[in-house]
Enzyme design. Structure first.
Site, short mmCIF file in Angstrom:
data_model
loop_
_atom_site.label_atom_id
_atom_site.label_comp_id
_atom_site.label_asym_id
_atom_site.label_seq_id
_atom_site.Cartn_x
_atom_site.Cartn_y
_atom_site.Cartn_z
N ASP A 1 12.46 -2.69 -74.27
CA ASP A 1 12.18 -3.73 -75.26
C ASP A 1 13.48 -4.23 -75.87
O ASP A 1 14.37 -3.45 -76.23
CB ASP A 1 11.28 -3.15 -76.36
CG ASP A 1 10.65 -4.23 -77.22
OD1 ASP A 1 10.76 -5.41 -76.84
OD2 ASP A 1 10.03 -3.89 -78.24
N SER B 1 13.80 1.52 -81.77
CA SER B 1 12.55 2.29 -81.72
C SER B 1 12.88 3.74 -82.04
O SER B 1 13.23 4.05 -83.18
CB SER B 1 11.85 2.14 -80.36
OG SER B 1 12.65 2.63 -79.30
N HIS C 1 9.42 -0.02 -83.61
CA HIS C 1 8.14 0.42 -83.05
C HIS C 1 7.49 1.35 -84.07
O HIS C 1 7.90 2.50 -84.21
CB HIS C 1 8.36 1.16 -81.73
CG HIS C 1 8.80 0.26 -80.63
ND1 HIS C 1 8.93 0.66 -79.32
CD2 HIS C 1 9.13 -1.06 -80.62
CE1 HIS C 1 9.33 -0.33 -78.56
NE2 HIS C 1 9.47 -1.40 -79.34
#
Length: 951
Positions: A136, A17, A44
């Site tokens: 995540d 991300s 992301h």
């Protein structure tokens, strides 16, 4: 390179991300172009912004990079990038794209893809987590490990944002922790062939080394792994060996002997601690809708429902069953006592499960309703609420060698037997039958079965592997033939055999006996009187309160105990214990004298408010209070006693009213607390949304920064290009306003940097008779380019071109004026013109006729004397072959030969005699002289022919 079958194609899922763009670029700069793997990138991304990731990364690798399309089949040596505002999974080797329900907040695209990758590829799945914030990717890596794949995590020290890598490492999901370039080299150098896949069958020496390793492990830990799946055991032993750069099993066996700590690390490595909440959601729906109603049917109100989760790992399965039981009991309005035993070999996993704190990623597995009902949000994650935690008892237990629990209604053992050899699986099934009550249910995973023991169980649901235990005597015989279950303490309850017997056995028996015969009935409560633990028989002093079930000791107190008990709890809350207070408690229709003691538990800080309440019957009872009152009435008067009793009743009523007011205030405060908690959860959700947006903005910013750097490079190239070609350019918009200009354009128009944005008509030019703006408007209207040469006041000449300004989308947005300095060319042309005029004047000044011929004998030029001598005109002469002049009088064979020899042999001739009767001038005798002229520019030679009249 050999073609890899689609089913065996290794697929690498890479998640990142914030800070992921730099990590992606570094990774692909070090990945070879022929790894034979497919790479899938999940980041992301801002759902409302077009991604530049594909374009930026293509500069870092020769591998083709494309943005993924729905149902595209992954191919080796290709890279696929997730599009913005999409969730991506993989099924049967094809990528599947879905529009997410929410753009921000609880989206976990990396976990979503990696978990689908683990399910689709198994041991051909490779998971990589790079720089990023949050958690995540952790659950996805756990799923890949569970499926036999390999996981890599970027070293947090090298990560720009270490949140995701650190969380994956702390959760035990990182098989390798390396810098990004080392991860790429590990994939490309063949590490995967020795770590991920099992190659050729092991040699006898390797088998012997593995056996030695397992023997040392059994001697140190007391657990035998010889009947576990060889592929799983070998793969995990190889991982530990690779951590120490050891290639030989015999060497590693010696290393284990010399390093006891490594034995513990290997033991932790071999334990399978991968699970999840409500794994196989359809199976849990079957359990709730079909299995539980049958299990609870015809059960008495005081029935104790017992469940056992064998191999519970970190506890998600046990808590899932507890939550399901709570939901079913609430929906059916039934009240049963529930006991859930959850056991595992791993002491750390048991401790983790007892704490009941799980990462925020569990929100992906648990519905929002269950998350709100059964979880409490904390800084470290989501904690199972106390109501569920107190129903689940976690303990160390070896399902293979320790005696099983008994009288179990529901036994869940899912994804444990898949790691065991078939021989051991067949031994466990009779033990599970022994543990279950007749009619109890065994719950296995879809990959497991009861094998050949069809006489012990009847199937309830074949797809999700629910089996009902059949009442039979054959199970006892089958159980007794299995030596794994025969031990000296096999008749003991598993709760008593969780800890192994040792030197303190007699001390433990003595302690239990003393507690049983001499310790008073007691309860442990918090400061508010909520019961945490019960010891002994407390039914004489406490009983279930009518109405809604409660575990508050004050509400459960029998008549005569509640007021003094409340006062004692209040005093204990102030740090003052109550010891040996005698009370009259009504039991079985009469009053019994009871000694009450309230103490703060030693070893715990007083601010935790954990209290020990002890109840003990008084052996030497004093006469009942009513009898004492009668005697006092006989001595001091009945009236005085009645007055005191009335005052006491009044005081009690006032006290009761005060208590009720306090209870009402407490309920109001509790309601306010719930509202604040709800607000806190909303703020937490908003924080997660902001964090998600921040990660997306960081990714977009990194992409834009890379794009800016690329544009700066292009701009530098363009600047140097314009500076070196010395062409002045002015870019005008559709209103002929200056958008941009180059350095050399300032020689034509007096431009400075601040003139950008001004109309070109406001700027004075150095062009004589300047009408370029009129011509520019014409080009803008007609889209026909225009060019002409202009002269500037400083004396130079420029070639001016006016062309439409076209965008990449072929849209006209103005015109471009370019100025090329042609002064040198003009000067050369003028010099050539002057030279030509000089040559012509010289030729014309000579009295003898002169002719200049090309190589094809066509006349290029003649002197004035030739026209006068032969009475010819330029129209009749120039551009015609010399042999066709007049009536062909110059078509002389010998002359033709001489002229051609001049061209071929670079010769000359002098005084060649020509005698001919020319029309208009009569007979003439002439001498011809010829010379070959080779010009510097061009490659066509010329012949100069001079004619002398000698008549």
């Amino acid at each position: 390179m050999e073609t890899i079958p689609v089913n065996n194609l290794p697929v690498v899922g890479i998640g990142a991300s914030a800070g992921g763009l730099e990590a992606f670029e570094q990774f692909f700069r070090n990945v070879p172009a022929d790894t034979g793997m497919a790479f899938v990138l999940v980041s992301h991304l801002d759902p409302n912004h077009a991604s530049l990731l594909t374009e930026i990364l293509q500069r870092s690798t020769a591998l083709p990079i494309v943005e993924a399309n729905d149902r595209i089949a992954v191919a080796p040596n290709h890279v696929y990038v997730i599009p913005p505002n999409r969730d991506m999974t993989i099924l049967q080797g094809k990528l599947r794209l879905n529009i997410p329900d929410e753009s921000h907040a609880q989206r976990l695209p990396i976990d979503t893809f990696l978990r689908s990758l683990a399910a689709d590829k198994g041991d051909n799945a490779i998971g990589i987590v790079l720089s990023g914030t949050g958690t995540d990717g952790t659950l996805g890596l756990k799923a890949i490990l569970d499926g036999g794949g390999v996981t890599f995590v970027q070293d947090p020290i090298s990560a720009k944002y270490d949140g995701m890598p650190s969380n994956a490492i702390h959760a035990g999901c990182a098989r390798f922790v390396l810098p990004v370039d080392e991860i790429a080299k590990a994939l490309g150098s063949g590490t995967r062939s020795t770590v991920i896949f099992q190659g050729t069958p092991p040699t006898p020496a390797a088998i012997s080394g593995m056996n030695r390793i397992l023997m040392q492990l059994r001697a140190a830990s007391g657990h035998d792994f010889t009947l576990y799946k060889k592929s799983t055991i070998n793969r995990r032993i190889e991982h530990r060996m690779s951590q120490h750069n050891i290639d030989d099993t015999d060497v590693y066996a010696r290393y284990l002997k010399e390093n006891p700590h490594e034995v513990h690390m290997l033991f932790k490595e071999l334990l399978i601690n991968v699970t999840g909440f409500f794994r196989d959601g359809e199976a849990f729906e079957i359990l709730k809708q079909d299995i539980l109603p049958e299990l609870f049917s015809d059960k008495p109100a005081d029935y104790v429902f017992r469940a056992w989760v064998a191999g519970c790992a970190s506890g998600e399965e046990a808590y899932s069953i507890a939550i399901l039981l709570y939901e079913w009991l609430e929906e059916t309005h039934q009240i049963f006592n529930i006991q859930i035993f959850a056991t595992d070999l791993d002491e750390d996993a048991i401790a983790f499960a007892r704490a009941g704190i799980y990462p925020f990623t569990v929100a992906q597995d648990v519905t929002p309703e269950r998350l709100h009902r059964f979880f409490v949000k904390e800084d470290a994650g989501y904690r199972i609420n106390k109501e569920v935690r107190k129903k689940v008892m976690f303990a160390l237990h070896n399902v293979i060698s320790d005696p099983p629990f008994t009288k179990i209604d529901l036994l869940s053992c899912r994804n444990l037997m898949i790691y065991l050899e078939p021989e051991l699986q067949q031994r466990l099934i009779p033990a599970f039958h022994y543990a279950l009550r007749p009619g109890g249910v065994l719950f296995l995973s879809p990959a497991e079965s009861i094998g050949t023991h069809t006489g012990l169980f009847s199937p309830l649901n074949r797809k999700w592997k629910f089996y009902r235990a059949i009442r039979t005597s054959t199970f006892s015989r089958a159980l007794m033939t299995d030596p794994l279950w025969i031990s000296d303490n096999s008749s003991k309850a598993p709760e008593a055999s969780i800890r192994k017997s040792g030197d303190g056995n007699f001390a433990e028996l003595t302690r239990r006996a003393l507690l049983q015969f001499y310790a008073p009935a007691s309860v442990v409560t918090d400061a508010k009187g909520n019961i945490l633990f019960v010891f002994g028989e407390t039914g004489k002093y406490l009983r279930p309160a009518p109405g809604q079930p409660t575990l508050n000791v004050i509400e459960m107190a029998r008549e005569g105990l509640s007021l003094d008990l409340r006062a004692a709890l209040h005093a204990a809350g102030q740090g003052t214990p109550t010891l040996g207070r005698e009370l009259s408690v009504k039991t079985n229709g009469g009053f019994t004298s009871v000694s009450l003691s309230v103490r703060i538990l030693p070893g715990l800080s007083s601010n935790e408010g954990v209290l020990l309440l002890s109840f003990q019957d008084v052996t030497a009872l004093s006469p009942p209070r009513k009898s004492l009152r009668r005697k006092r009435a006989a001595t001091s008067g009945q009236g005085r006693i009645e007055e005191l009793e009335r005052e006491l009743d009044y005081t009690r009523e006032n006290l009761q009213a005060t208590i009720e007011e306090q209870q009402a205030s407490n309920e109001e405060l509790q309601s306010v607390n719930e509202e604040l908690q709800s607000s806190n959860e909303e703020l937490g959700t908003s924080k997660e949304e902001l964090q998600s947006v921040n990660e997306e903005l960081i990714t977009v910013n990194a992409e834009l920064q890379a794009k800016i750097e690329q544009l700066i490079g292009v701009q530098n190239d363009m600047k140097n290009l314009f500076d070196n070609i010395n062409v002045g350019s002015i870019f005008l918009d559709e209103h002929l306003v200056i958008r941009r200009f180059t350095r050399d354009a300032a020689k034509i128009y007096r431009l400075v940097v601040t003139d950008v944005g001004r109309p070109l008509s406001d700027i004075k030019s150095a062009i004589e008779d300047d009408d370029l703006l009129t011509e520019a408007r014409t080009v803008l209207d007609t889209l026909i380019p225009h060019e002409r040469e202009v002269h500037i006041t400083t004396g130079g000449w420029y070639l001016t071109r006016i062309q439409p300004y076209r965008t990449l989308d072929n849209v006209i947005e103005g015109v471009v004026l370019s100025f090329t300095d042609i002064s040198a060319r003009r000067d050369a042309e003028m010099a050539m013109q002057d030279a030509r005029e000089l040559a012509e004047n010289i030729i014309n000044a000579v009295r003898e006729p002169l002719i200049v011929l090309e190589d094809n004998m066509k006349i290029v030029s003649v002197s004035r004397a030739f026209y006068n001598k032969f009475q010819a005109t330029p129209g009749e002469t120039l551009g015609r072959p010399i042999y066709e002049l007049g009536n062909g009088q110059w078509n002389i064979a010998s002359l033709r030969t001489l002229l051609e020899n001049i061209l071929q042999q670079d010769k000359t001739f002098d005084d060649y005699v020509v005698e001919h009767d020319f029309p208009g001038i009569g007979y003439r005798k002439m001498l011809l002289n010829a010379r070959l002229i080779t010009p510097r520019v061009g490659n066509k030679p010329l012949i100069l022919l001079a004619i002398e009249d000698v008549t």
